[in-house]
Design an enzyme around this catalytic site. Structure first.
Site, PDB file in Angstrom:
ATOM      1  N   PRO A   1     -18.846  -3.051 -70.068  1.00  0.00           N
ATOM      2  CA  PRO A   1     -18.537  -3.346 -71.458  1.00  0.00           C
ATOM      3  C   PRO A   1     -17.097  -3.801 -71.578  1.00  0.00           C
ATOM      4  O   PRO A   1     -16.197  -3.164 -71.050  1.00  0.00           O
ATOM      5  CB  PRO A   1     -18.738  -2.019 -72.189  1.00  0.00           C
ATOM      6  CG  PRO A   1     -19.208  -1.042 -71.206  1.00  0.00           C
ATOM      7  CD  PRO A   1     -19.014  -1.608 -69.849  1.00  0.00           C
ATOM      8  N   GLU A   2     -16.920  -4.912 -72.272  1.00  0.00           N
ATOM      9  CA  GLU A   2     -15.581  -5.419 -72.548  1.00  0.00           C
ATOM     10  C   GLU A   2     -15.340  -5.223 -74.046  1.00  0.00           C
ATOM     11  O   GLU A   2     -16.134  -4.574 -74.714  1.00  0.00           O
ATOM     12  CB  GLU A   2     -15.488  -6.897 -72.129  1.00  0.00           C
ATOM     13  CG  GLU A   2     -15.931  -7.093 -70.676  1.00  0.00           C
ATOM     14  CD  GLU A   2     -15.891  -8.524 -70.181  1.00  0.00           C
ATOM     15  OE1 GLU A   2     -15.082  -9.315 -70.694  1.00  0.00           O
ATOM     16  OE2 GLU A   2     -16.674  -8.855 -69.280  1.00  0.00           O
TER      17      GLU A   2
ATOM     18  N   ARG B   1     -23.941   3.897 -62.451  1.00  0.00           N
ATOM     19  CA  ARG B   1     -23.034   3.942 -61.294  1.00  0.00           C
ATOM     20  C   ARG B   1     -22.030   5.091 -61.335  1.00  0.00           C
ATOM     21  O   ARG B   1     -21.242   5.246 -60.393  1.00  0.00           O
ATOM     22  CB  ARG B   1     -22.312   2.593 -61.154  1.00  0.00           C
ATOM     23  CG  ARG B   1     -23.264   1.499 -60.733  1.00  0.00           C
ATOM     24  CD  ARG B   1     -22.601   0.143 -60.691  1.00  0.00           C
ATOM     25  NE  ARG B   1     -21.677   0.015 -59.581  1.00  0.00           N
ATOM     26  CZ  ARG B   1     -20.963  -1.083 -59.343  1.00  0.00           C
ATOM     27  NH1 ARG B   1     -21.060  -2.118 -60.151  1.00  0.00           N
ATOM     28  NH2 ARG B   1     -20.170  -1.145 -58.318  1.00  0.00           N
TER      29      ARG B   1
END
Length: 282
Positions: A2-3, A115
């Site tokens: 996510p940016e 992750r």
DNA sequence: CCACGATCCTGCTAGC
DNA sequence: TGCTAGCAGGATCGTG
């Protein structure tokens, strides 16, 4: 993953969904990967946030800030594959859930992360919070991020544009997708050294960064595989990307096939025609 | 200041 | 079909 646009979308969603809700006691009902919690053990975190009401949500860079009483802040960073969403009482389990914060009404805030790079922090006062966030550069969509400021930040930098724009100490919010997009929109090659830019090129880049981020927010973020908003839904900006993830496809501007190279160990997409290696007028 | 590699993790897929 | 190397929206740390 996510940016800035994805984090902003999530914050806006959660603002609507969890403000005023009160955290149950204990404040952590599930935690199967303690490393996700950076500042305390699951047990201690659960005690420290039990009974707290959600007062406000804000975004700083790619962090989600959740304000509790006395300026206590729960802070989430989702790194590559983390997601944070609200679920109604009795909702079925979500895959890759590693932390659950239950509310008194039976609903839940769930942190999922395939992750396991994501982290949650609890800061006990404003001081701790601002100290942690002090390393961050300015917000590109705020009014004080002027064209003049951007010129100052990059004019004398000798590094390549791509890694420079990914550096959160310089300016925040950009990640691999939106740096690729912004460099395409401004017609600049990712390997150009910042100091070689002419003033008009810096201006193009400044506006490209803001445009690309603003458009992505309007489209609720980019979901390539994992990103979900505050309700667990996908964004739709992926359909509008100019070059990211479009290797071998025609450039939307000139039809030239998009190529992929590595720059600073990150996959980098570019149009060889629209983004020439050197400045046009030299 | 800048480039590069390793690290934290799991899953998917391109290529053999 | 089966295996495996390499890569994926991030960021930090150490080396040269």
């Amino acid at each position: 993953m996510p940016e800035l646009p994805e984090v902003e979308t999530t914050v806006r969603d959660l603002r609507r969904l969890i403000i005023e809700r009160v955290i149950a006691d204990p404040g952590v009902s599930f935690a199967d990967w303690p490393r996700i919690i950076a500042t305390y053990s699951p047990e201690v975190l659960g005690q420290l946030i039990a009974g707290e009401k959600i007062l406000a949500l804000r975004r700083r860079a790619k962090y989600i800030l959740i304000e509790l009483s006395q300026h206590k802040h729960l802070v989430f960073h989702r790194k590559m594959t983390g997601n944070l969403f609200w679920r109604e009482p009795g909702a079925i389990a979500d895959r890759y859930t590693h932390l659950v914060i239950p509310f008194r009404d039976g609903s839940e805030l769930r942190f999922t992360d395939l992750r396991k790079f994501g982290r949650v922090y609890l800061f006990l006062n404003e001081e701790e919070l601002s100290q942690y966030l002090a390393k961050l550069g300015p917000e590109p969509l705020e009014d004080d991020f002027t064209e003049e400021l951007f010129h100052q930040l990059i004019a004398s930098r000798r590094g390549m544009l791509k890694p420079l724009l990914l550096n959160q100490g310089l300016l925040v919010g950009l990640g691999n997708i939106y740096v690729n997009e912004a460099l395409f929109v401004s017609g600049l090659h990712p390997k150009r050294s910042a100091e070689t830019l002419k003033p008009e090129e810096r201006t193009l880049l400044y506006h490209a960064i803001r445009q690309v981020l603003t458009t992505a927010i309007e489209n609720r973020g980019t979901t390539l595989s994992d990103y979900l908003d505050g309700e667990g839904q996908k964004g739709r900006n992926q359909e509008l990307l100019f070059i990211h993830n479009r290797e071998g496809k025609p450039c939307r501007n000139c039809g030239t096939l998009i190529i992929k190279i590595m720059v600073g160990q990150r996959g980098t997409y570019l149009c060889p025609n629209c983004q020439p290696k050197l400045s046009l007028a030299n």
